[in-house]
Scaffold this motif. Structure first.
Motif, PDB file in Angstrom:
ATOM      1  N   SER A 172     -34.283 -86.338  21.310  1.00 51.60           N
ATOM      2  CA  SER A 172     -33.231 -86.032  20.578  1.00 51.60           C
ATOM      3  C   SER A 172     -32.870 -84.760  19.866  1.00 51.60           C
ATOM      4  O   SER A 172     -33.995 -84.010  19.366  1.00 51.60           O
ATOM      5  N   ASP A 178     -26.324 -87.949  25.088  1.00 53.78           N
ATOM      6  CA  ASP A 178     -27.418 -89.152  25.062  1.00 53.78           C
ATOM      7  C   ASP A 178     -26.690 -90.309  25.311  1.00 53.78           C
ATOM      8  O   ASP A 178     -25.842 -90.865  24.675  1.00 53.78           O
ATOM      9  N   ASP A 179     -26.760 -91.115  26.555  1.00 50.17           N
ATOM     10  CA  ASP A 179     -26.045 -92.123  26.841  1.00 50.17           C
ATOM     11  C   ASP A 179     -26.484 -93.157  26.106  1.00 50.17           C
ATOM     12  O   ASP A 179     -25.856 -94.597  26.151  1.00 50.17           O
ATOM     13  N   ASP A 180     -27.684 -93.385  25.099  1.00 50.81           N
ATOM     14  CA  ASP A 180     -27.968 -94.151  24.442  1.00 50.81           C
ATOM     15  C   ASP A 180     -27.131 -94.216  23.043  1.00 50.81           C
ATOM     16  O   ASP A 180     -27.104 -95.211  22.355  1.00 50.81           O
ATOM     17  N   VAL A 181     -26.484 -93.141  22.961  1.00 50.29           N
ATOM     18  CA  VAL A 181     -25.534 -93.026  21.770  1.00 50.29           C
ATOM     19  C   VAL A 181     -24.043 -92.927  22.051  1.00 50.29           C
ATOM     20  O   VAL A 181     -23.258 -93.597  21.411  1.00 50.29           O
ATOM     21  N   LYS A 198     -29.653 -85.446  23.674  1.00 54.46           N
ATOM     22  CA  LYS A 198     -31.079 -85.161  24.090  1.00 54.46           C
ATOM     23  C   LYS A 198     -31.545 -84.101  25.276  1.00 54.46           C
ATOM     24  O   LYS A 198     -30.748 -83.817  26.166  1.00 54.46           O
ATOM     25  N   GLU A 224     -21.142 -90.755  28.207  1.00 59.85           N
ATOM     26  CA  GLU A 224     -21.435 -89.570  28.303  1.00 59.85           C
ATOM     27  C   GLU A 224     -20.473 -88.504  28.222  1.00 59.85           C
ATOM     28  O   GLU A 224     -20.352 -87.635  28.986  1.00 59.85           O
ATOM     29  N   ALA A 232     -21.774 -93.921  24.937  1.00 63.47           N
ATOM     30  CA  ALA A 232     -22.041 -94.819  26.433  1.00 63.47           C
ATOM     31  C   ALA A 232     -21.356 -94.148  27.671  1.00 63.47           C
ATOM     32  O   ALA A 232     -22.056 -94.104  28.659  1.00 63.47           O
ATOM     33  N   SER A 256     -26.117 -86.933  19.073  1.00 65.92           N
ATOM     34  CA  SER A 256     -25.347 -87.103  20.133  1.00 65.92           C
ATOM     35  C   SER A 256     -25.934 -86.618  21.402  1.00 65.92           C
ATOM     36  O   SER A 256     -25.708 -86.716  22.546  1.00 65.92           O
TER      37      SER A 256
END
Length: 925
Positions: free
Chosen positions: A550, A453-456, A487, A460, A458, A485
């Motif tokens: 997620s 998850d790139d929101d968690v 999705k 990836e 950065a 971590s």
């Protein structure tokens, strides 16, 4: 040379036909009888019965019956010979136009317990050895009594104990059987003599773990074919025989209840089985109807832990670097059930009718969780390219969490209706049979992919490393294992259904005669078999989901992964519920669909003659196969599927010669020259074609069948009870070996950078030595006279030529035959008395070629490493009718390990743990 050989054999067979018609019945007397074990009424197959004055020999059949036809009136002496029993001599009188009855009740060898020929380890070995000794050709057999002495779950595991045989395992359980180093795809399987089609979509091999071992009476492996047998086996033909009511007198039943414990998952699994048979009298007959029934059910829960690379190593510049790897955790439930129903009817003394049925069902439910790690490096523009990483080196990696959840059910049905009629010196056998195998995989999760998850995270990616290039251990940060971590990125669903049906009709005639003063036999017949196999695959994909994507929303408890840290379980039902829309994937759906028809017509003639201590059998078989294949070609650019059809017809003349020389009653020498033919696999013959730009992947319906000319030579010595010493050498010259090849940029495929298909190789050869020995130490004082030791070993060497194109130039290289171990061996130490029977057995097979990953690069050949498995079984007889049993499988926790280049570089490492069983059996006979 080949045409000259065919001419010679045709002339020989024609002469035998003329002789059979011309010979007059100089005498009309007949001798018939049965061989059984004393008191117990158990029919003994393979007993030799000899007319001393005429030096003529007959062999008792499965129901113990033997026949001598065309005997001149007079007084004669009948002599019996059966390993494990005292010989009997009896005077009889044969009268003109009458049948003389001579039944024998055999007793155990003097000085031994009576059940040496009835139950137990020695009895099981004796039954097998007698059948092997009396056969016209080279066979290996195992009886239900012997099967019960080993802790084997299914038919394939029972067969691994025999000389020249080894098995391929799936998740630690035996599945496919190899004969004399030949891949399972090159061996035939029959049930009660009826050919069985394979349930797998891609292969001809029959997965014998589908059939429960509790429903069997005998297993016979034929290693040298006679002309009256189907020619569709290069290694051997395996016949599975189910229970018959005439295997023993009166009412018989056996009930078994068992529980097993899997060490890896700490799960318990139940099993129940029941078999029964009885004989009845109808009309004026006496016990002329027999009914046998059996049912078995086994539900096993187990699992395995795995780490694999798939051979993704880079060996350039003399160094090894890993490009990707996977951690896998399997949770498996396998249900194996079966039922057999056999009816026998003897309306007259000279006619036997039967209806044989066996149905088995095998359901495999598998949940597979995986951590997929791919190492990469970034260029100056931030683009990622795959890279290889050395042991202990930290590097950036893209990581995916994956779920596969599927259930597949394989079914096998075999039913046959037939009989035998004996008319003076003629015997007529007739049968119509139907077999069907299928594999059904309803809609399942073929792959659910969770990406970083790139929101968690950065970038990836994680910085990870690994240690130990064999049993790979991963080092990763804590975030690697946390569900938050990842999705959900993509879900692929699939379904598949395969059906393989076969209908066969055969008619055989046998004529007993004399040539000079020598007993002879003429046999001829015909068979037609119609076979159809179809496959239907459907694939869907989704990248649109409902709700929270997620991984935390789909996570369960931590995975019990014994090869390191892993992460949490993934809920398959929650994944399915999150799917918003599904789209068809025509590429994978269309090219996997096919419909293949193979109709085979066959005729044969063969003759047998006894000259002093020699038995000669010769003949020729003719087979014609009409082949039709329907499928599709799919072009991904214009998204158009085009129907395709291919057809061809092939003829084969297959001569054979078998020689058996009896040095004495205990020693005989055998030799055989046979020829056989096997069609390529269904995936290889499928007309399915996929075109993606400048790449093409397609089957090859024009492949030629594999043809093999086989030579066998050996000696067998049977020194006493449950004892044998044998040695055989064998050679196979194989034409049209099939392998993968890339035809890109070659004539006809200039437009394609890659054109992956299958091709026939020029030649392949296989040479082997097969040794076997067993001994019961009856000469030792009690209690050591119950000691048994047995072992066998097979040594094989093979070579096959494959090749590929490099810049338009064809480059050939030699490989060993796939699935062929140079060495396979078994060692058994057993002991039995009136109260206990125990056996410790070890099974070994050396490394073998699993897969050619790159036709041009031997470093990419994947091999399975040596394996040795230790098993133990113990039986305690509470009474003659009740026994307890304890079994332990894989005591040393042997792993499955495959590698590329050398043993240092993992392709797959998987462990299963031991399995323990405890059960009770109630038996009446």
């Amino acid at each position: 040379m080949k045409n000259a050989s065919l001419t010679l054999f045709n002339k020989t067979c024609l002469a035998l036909v003329i002789a059979g018609v011309a010979v007059q019945a100089a005498a009309d007397g007949r001798i018939e009888g049965q061989i059984k074990a004393t008191d117990k009424g158990i029919a003994l197959e393979g007993a030799k019965v000899r007319i001393k004055e005429l030096n003529r020999e007959a062999v008792s059949q499965r129901d113990g019956r033997f026949v001598f036809a065309d005997i001149k009136p007079g007084q004669y002496t009948l002599e019996t010979s059966y390993i494990g029993a005292d010989n009997i001599a009896r005077a009889i009188v044969v009268e003109d136009l009458k049948t003389t009855r001579a039944n024998f009740q055999l007793q155990g060898v003097s000085g031994l317990v009576e059940n040496v020929i009835v139950i137990g380890q020695a009895a099981g070995i004796n039954k097998s050895l007698n059948k092997q000794r009396s056969a016209d050709n080279i066979i290996t057999a195992v009886s239900a009594d012997a099967i019960g002495q080993f802790p084997d779950t299914n038919v394939s595991e029972s067969l691994q104990r025999l000389p020249g045989l080894s098995i391929e395992r799936d998740q630690g359980e035996g599945r496919y059987v190899r004969v004399r180093g030949m891949s399972p795809d090159y061996n035939a399987v029959t049930i009660n003599g009826v050919g069985v089609p394979g349930p797998d979509a891609d292969r001809r091999a029959v997965a014998l773990d589908v059939i429960p071992s509790d429903l069997l009476e005998n297993l016979t492996v034929t290693k040298s074919l006679t002309p009256d047998m189907d020619a569709n086996s290069l290694g051997g033909s395996i016949d599975v025989q189910s229970l018959s009511a005439f295997d023993r007198d009166g009412f018989f039943y056996q009930l078994t209840a068992e529980s097993s414990f899997d060490e890896n998952t700490e799960e318990y699994s139940p099993k129940v089985a029941a078999t029964a048979s009885n004989q009845f009298s109808i009309g004026n007959g006496e016990k002329n109807v027999g009914i046998a029934f059996g049912v078995s059910s086994f539900k096993r829960k187990f699992g395995s832990d795995n780490v694999e690379t798939g051979g993704a190593w880079d060996f350039e510049d003399g160094e090894a670097g890993l490009e990707e790897l996977e951690q896998r955790d399997y949770r498996i439930t396998r249900e194996r059930s079966g039922v057999t129903l056999n009816l026998d009817y003897k309306p007259t003394d000279n006619t036997d009718l039967y209806w044989r049925n066996l149905y088995s069902e095998y359901t495999d439910s598998e949940i597979r969780l995986a951590n997929v790690i791919e190492f990469f490096e970034e260029d100056d523009e931030g683009e990622r390219d795959g890279t290889s990483v050395a042991v202990g080196e930290f590097n950036s990696a893209e990581v995916q969490r994956e779920l596969k959840d599927r259930t597949e059910t394989q079914k096998i049905l075999s039913t046959s209706l037939g009989g035998q009629t004996r008319l003076d010196n003629w015997t007529v056998d007739y049968r119509v049979a139907y077999s069907k195998s299928s594999e059904d995989e309803p809609q399942n999760i073929a792959g659910a992919v969770f990406k970083i998850d790139d929101d968690v995270i950065a970038d990836e990616a994680f910085d990870v490393s690994y240690s130990n290039s064999k049993k790979i251990s991963l080092s990763a940060p804590a975030e690697f294992y946390q569900s938050a971590s990842y999705k959900l990125d993509e879900v692929e669903l699939s379904s598949a259904n395969t059906n393989d049906e076969s209908t066969a009709v055969n008619l055989d005639f046998t004529r007993e005669l004399e040539l000079g003063n020598n007993a002879a036999q003429l046999k001829f017949g015909a068979k037609h078999q119609a076979r159809n196999k179809d496959n239907d695959v459907t694939v869907w994909a989704s990248e649109e989901f409902l709700g929270d994507t997620s991984l935390s929303a789909f996570s369960g408890s931590p995975v019990d992964y014994k090869l390191g840290q892993f992460g949490n379980q993934i809920d398959a039902d929650a994944v399915k519920a999150a799917i918003d829309t599904l789209e068809d994937n025509p590429e994978e759906s269309v090219i996997g669909d096919y419909d293949i028809t193979e109709d085979t017509s066959a005729a044969y003639v063969m003759g047998r003659i006894d000259i002093d201590n020699w038995r000669l059998l010769t003949g020729v078989r003719y087979e014609n196969t009409d082949f039709t294949a329907d499928g599709f070609s799919y072009n991904s650019e214009d998204e158009i599927a085009t129907a395709q059809r291919f057809s061809n017809s092939d003829d084969y003349f297959l001569p054979a010669l078998h020689i058996r020389y009896s040095v004495d009653d205990k020693t005989q020498v055998r030799a055989a020259w046979t020829n056989s033919v096997v069609r390529p696999g269904f995936a290889q013959l499928s007309p399915g074609t996929l075109i993606e730009g400048d790449e093409k992947e397609f089957g090859n319906p024009d492949l030629k069948s594999l043809e093999s000319s086989n030579l066998d030579l050996g000696i067998e010595h049977y020194p006493g009870v449950a004892s044998v010493i044998s040695a055989f050498v064998f050679y196979k010259d194989i034409k049209n070996f099939v392998y993968d090849v890339d035809l890109g940029k070659t004539p006809g495929y200039e437009a394609f950078d890659k054109a992956q298909t299958f091709a026939n190789g020029k030649t392949a050869e296989l040479f082997g030595i097969e040794l076997a020995a067993s001994k019961q130490f009856t000469q030792l004082p009690a209690p050591w006279d119950g000691l048994l030791i047995g072992g066998n070993a097979t040594f094989v060497d093979s070579t096959a030529e494959i090749g590929g194109y490099d810049e338009g130039e064809f480059i050939a290289r030699d490989i060993p035959m796939p699935s062929q171990s140079d060495t396979s061996a078994n060692l058994m130490v057993g002991y039995e008395s009136d109260l206990i029977s125990m056996r410790l057995s070890a099974n070994y097979k050396s490394n073998y070629l699993l897969e050619v990953l790159d036709t041009l690069d031997a470093n990419k050949d994947a091999y399975v490493d040596d394996q040795i498995q230790l098993d133990f079984s113990l039986r305690y007889y509470v009474t003659e009718s009740i026994k307890l049993h304890f079994e332990a499988l894989n005591l040393t926790d042997e792993v499955y390990y495959s590698y590329v280049n050398t043993r240092n570089y993992n392709a797959q490492y998987e462990r299963y743990g031991a399995t323990y069983k405890l059960g009770i059996t109630f038996m009446q006979f």
